[in-house]
Design a protein around this motif. Sequence first.
Motif, mmCIF file in Angstrom:
data_model
loop_
_atom_site.group_PDB
_atom_site.id
_atom_site.type_symbol
_atom_site.label_atom_id
_atom_site.label_comp_id
_atom_site.label_asym_id
_atom_site.label_seq_id
_atom_site.Cartn_x
_atom_site.Cartn_y
_atom_site.Cartn_z
ATOM 1 N N VAL A 302 0.843 -1.194 0.000
ATOM 2 C CA VAL A 302 0.000 0.000 0.000
ATOM 3 C C VAL A 302 0.877 1.243 0.000
ATOM 4 N N ARG A 303 1.935 1.213 0.792
ATOM 5 C CA ARG A 303 2.839 2.358 0.852
ATOM 6 C C ARG A 303 3.508 2.599 -0.500
ATOM 7 N N ASP A 304 3.788 1.535 -1.234
ATOM 8 C CA ASP A 304 4.368 1.706 -2.575
ATOM 9 C C ASP A 304 3.440 2.531 -3.457
ATOM 10 N N VAL A 305 2.137 2.235 -3.358
ATOM 11 C CA VAL A 305 1.153 2.944 -4.173
ATOM 12 C C VAL A 305 1.035 4.399 -3.752
ATOM 13 N N THR A 306 0.868 4.635 -2.458
ATOM 14 C CA THR A 306 0.667 6.009 -1.993
ATOM 15 C C THR A 306 1.935 6.847 -2.139
ATOM 16 N N ASP A 307 3.101 6.239 -1.985
ATOM 17 C CA ASP A 307 4.348 6.967 -2.223
ATOM 18 C C ASP A 307 4.440 7.407 -3.686
ATOM 19 N N LEU A 309 1.951 7.910 -5.799
ATOM 20 C CA LEU A 309 0.979 8.979 -6.034
ATOM 21 C C LEU A 309 1.489 10.295 -5.461
ATOM 22 N N GLY A 310 2.105 10.227 -4.281
ATOM 23 C CA GLY A 310 2.636 11.435 -3.671
ATOM 24 C C GLY A 310 3.725 12.077 -4.502
ATOM 25 N N CYS A 311 4.461 11.268 -5.249
ATOM 26 C CA CYS A 311 5.515 11.779 -6.141
ATOM 27 C C CYS A 311 4.978 12.174 -7.505
ATOM 28 N N GLY A 312 3.678 11.927 -7.742
ATOM 29 C CA GLY A 312 3.108 12.236 -9.043
ATOM 30 C C GLY A 312 3.407 11.209 -10.112
ATOM 31 N N ASP A 313 3.908 10.032 -9.715
ATOM 32 C CA ASP A 313 4.256 8.979 -10.675
ATOM 33 C C ASP A 313 3.066 8.017 -10.794
ATOM 34 N N VAL A 314 2.117 8.371 -11.640
ATOM 35 C CA VAL A 314 0.880 7.597 -11.753
ATOM 36 C C VAL A 314 1.155 6.213 -12.330
ATOM 37 N N MET A 315 2.050 6.114 -13.296
ATOM 38 C CA MET A 315 2.343 4.819 -13.894
ATOM 39 C C MET A 315 2.904 3.854 -12.841
ATOM 40 N N ARG A 316 3.787 4.341 -11.989
ATOM 41 C CA ARG A 316 4.343 3.481 -10.950
ATOM 42 C C ARG A 316 3.256 3.083 -9.956
ATOM 43 N N ALA A 317 2.334 3.996 -9.660
ATOM 44 C CA ALA A 317 1.240 3.675 -8.750
ATOM 45 C C ALA A 317 0.363 2.571 -9.325
ATOM 46 N N VAL A 318 0.048 2.673 -10.620
ATOM 47 C CA VAL A 318 -0.770 1.643 -11.269
ATOM 48 C C VAL A 318 -0.049 0.303 -11.269
ATOM 49 N N ALA A 319 1.236 0.321 -11.558
ATOM 50 C CA ALA A 319 2.017 -0.919 -11.580
ATOM 51 C C ALA A 319 2.084 -1.566 -10.202
ATOM 52 N N ALA A 320 2.049 -0.741 -9.157
ATOM 53 C CA ALA A 320 2.141 -1.257 -7.791
ATOM 54 C C ALA A 320 0.792 -1.655 -7.219
ATOM 55 N N GLU A 340 -10.926 4.045 -0.364
ATOM 56 C CA GLU A 340 -10.113 5.243 -0.473
ATOM 57 C C GLU A 340 -8.909 5.034 -1.389
ATOM 58 N N ILE A 341 -8.205 3.927 -1.214
ATOM 59 C CA ILE A 341 -7.015 3.664 -2.015
ATOM 60 C C ILE A 341 -7.378 3.477 -3.484
ATOM 61 N N HIS A 342 -8.440 2.694 -3.738
ATOM 62 C CA HIS A 342 -8.866 2.482 -5.122
ATOM 63 C C HIS A 342 -9.260 3.811 -5.768
ATOM 64 N N SER A 343 -9.987 4.640 -5.022
ATOM 65 C CA SER A 343 -10.421 5.928 -5.559
ATOM 66 C C SER A 343 -9.233 6.830 -5.858
ATOM 67 N N MET A 344 -8.212 6.781 -4.994
ATOM 68 C CA MET A 344 -7.010 7.585 -5.226
ATOM 69 C C MET A 344 -6.339 7.214 -6.544
ATOM 70 N N VAL A 345 -6.142 5.904 -6.747
ATOM 71 C CA VAL A 345 -5.456 5.460 -7.960
ATOM 72 C C VAL A 345 -6.309 5.779 -9.187
ATOM 73 N N ARG A 346 -7.590 5.469 -9.104
ATOM 74 C CA ARG A 346 -8.475 5.708 -10.253
ATOM 75 C C ARG A 346 -8.529 7.192 -10.615
ATOM 76 N N ALA A 347 -8.650 8.050 -9.600
ATOM 77 C CA ALA A 347 -8.706 9.487 -9.873
ATOM 78 C C ALA A 347 -7.412 9.959 -10.526
ATOM 79 N N ALA A 348 -6.283 9.434 -10.074
ATOM 80 C CA ALA A 348 -5.006 9.818 -10.670
ATOM 81 C C ALA A 348 -4.922 9.366 -12.125
ATOM 82 N N VAL A 349 -5.414 8.176 -12.418
ATOM 83 C CA VAL A 349 -5.396 7.658 -13.790
ATOM 84 C C VAL A 349 -6.241 8.530 -14.705
ATOM 85 N N LEU A 350 -7.475 8.819 -14.275
ATOM 86 C CA LEU A 350 -8.376 9.592 -15.128
ATOM 87 C C LEU A 350 -7.890 11.033 -15.273
#
Length: 403
Positions: A302-307, A309-320, A340-350
């Motif tokens: 989970v921390r891999d994903v949120t880290d 997103l925090g860096c603005g690296d959406v591709m890395r978040a999706v991969a994680a 919450e986590i799913h919504s964060m990743v999805r919002a970043a993707v869109l």
Amino acid sequence: MFGGTGPAASLLVAESWERSRDRGIDPTVVAPSVELEGPDLSRHVAQHRMASVLPVVESVLVPGVVSSGHIVAVADERGRLLRVIGDRGVRSRAESMAFIPGAVWTDEAVGANAPGLALRHDTAVRVRGSEHYLEMAHEWSCAAAPVHDPGSGELIGLIDVTGPSSAASDQMLALIRATVMLAEGELRTAAGLVVPRPTAADRSDGGRLRLRVLGPGAGVLDGDVPGIDGRVLTGRHAEICVLLDAHPEGLTGGALAELLADDRLDEVSVRAEVSRLRRVLGTDVVGSRPYRLAPGALATDVRDVTDALGCGDVMRAVAAYPGPLLPSSDAPGVADLRLEIHSMVRAAVLSADRLPVLRAWVAGAGREDLAAWRGLARSRYADASTVAAAEARCRVLDQRFGA
């Protein structure tokens, strides 16, 4: 970082009502004051740090919200509304209670409301219908979350959704939080701040334990401790780890029990589960009074994903992000985090709206995401075969969801 909704909203509302009564505020006549208008308002918005948040709000939150009878508001740190976005008819109704740019919607000024309580307590808050102190606001529900400067941690404003009862739903609050996280990432980028990705060497014990809690195979421990690598935790132990990871400040036995079960668990049972978990992880990993994870003792995907997103690296978040958090868990606290986590990743993707990101998302955790498939079908960078496949998938999902 992700987390719970903070103090119980019902308690915050009750305390707010008591303060309003003590101040002698009449809920039948009080109305928000308008501090900024015309050129003064325009100048304040242009100069405020929340101005750089507005494009994120307009691209991530507004499209999926205003079409269903909601309005989106952005406010500054003093509770003054900077922008109110929505259909003209809905905004006209909101104007009757002075929910307009320049108006002050603090708890001190008008009593219980989500923007005011979010600012007062620096936490995400929901207020439903008659929980509002102002009688004129009883037909509305709202949810709001604070926005912080990523460098100083200072609270600089908030994002709010106001509308029918769905404005205070779990899904809406998760979407608001996701927007806040992306907005703070935008502020971080604008300030030129670099957030390094944590490595095992950065952790106090070398990162010897790692827990996989996302997607298929969730609940598996990896580490360099004999007998740990590949060990599958019980569902309850995985839930406890996730909740403690989400609350680094720690949780009391009672708070942990409420997050683990709708019917409150006996604290004795929680204590027994934590004791068994310590025997698996090591006595130095889980602390007591309150229960908490030792800093750096347990890494999670989970921390891999949120880290990322925090860096603005959406591709890395999706991969994680292989899929939902502990998908078989029905613990209330875990369910909130999962959404919450799913919504964060999805919002970043869109919000990113980039062909490689969309492709990666729909090939994995977003394969049922109709909006993402539509984005892929509309992408001017997609080749003919990709567009055709995306359009076909859209038709399938349209039929499945009854669109």
